[in-house]
Design a protein around this motif. Sequence first.
Motif: not given
Length: 254
Positions: A172, A194-198, A203, A206, A228
């Motif tokens: 990240n 995935q599409k949501t923050p991690h 993401t 990103e 995703l």
Amino acid sequence: MNIRFLGTGTSQGVPVIGCDCEVCRSVDFRDKRFRCSVHIETEGKSLVIDTGPDFRMQMLRADIHQLDAVIYTHEHKDHTAGLDDIRPFNFRQKKDMPVYGRSQVLNQIRQEYSYVFSEKKYPGVPQVLPIEIDEKAFEVEGITINPIPVMHHKLPVLGFRVGDFTYITDANYISEESKEKIKGSKILVLNALQKTPHLSHFTLEEAIEMAQMLGAEQTYFTHISHKLGLHREVESELPEGIHLAYDGLMLSLP
């Protein structure tokens, strides 16, 4: 150079046990994802980056008969849990398997596979030759491998560049110095969880932004979660030159 994606899923794989979401119920083969691993064939040599829990099935599915070395990105279980299944290559090739990794990766392997390194070995255990690497370029069977340091939250991880191919998973954050090592790659692989923050993975948004910044001719996303979305839908939304990888996808570089 021939590149085959052996697995493109996250730590739980896809489908996830007990999940009834549309991705886990999908009949599209591209939505079935083993844990992350890639096979590289170049100059007559056969290399694998990471041996996750699905390593045995990945080798069988890809019909791989020769393996000259294993290279590890980091010590997490979804990237190391299949090491025991190198045994058929030991028997077939009649030699120890060179295993490349940072000191902390090799230490973790020695702990998890203590029976491999015991003084009195049980007959038939994997035959392993641990080789420590750092951030400097190293050679495997005459092939130059350039490590690319990245961060997986607070855990250092290595990506690898082989010629014009760069492979990065579980990241990240990529430093400016590492970005310079990547630039000029014709094929780039990045994780897009995935599409949501991690906390510890890029993401989708990103990963797209990073891919466009790095400017490879083609970028493929891996380490994909069921969160995703369906492969066919996400693929249709991606910018030109950026794709979702899938298990079994094969790429070539001259």
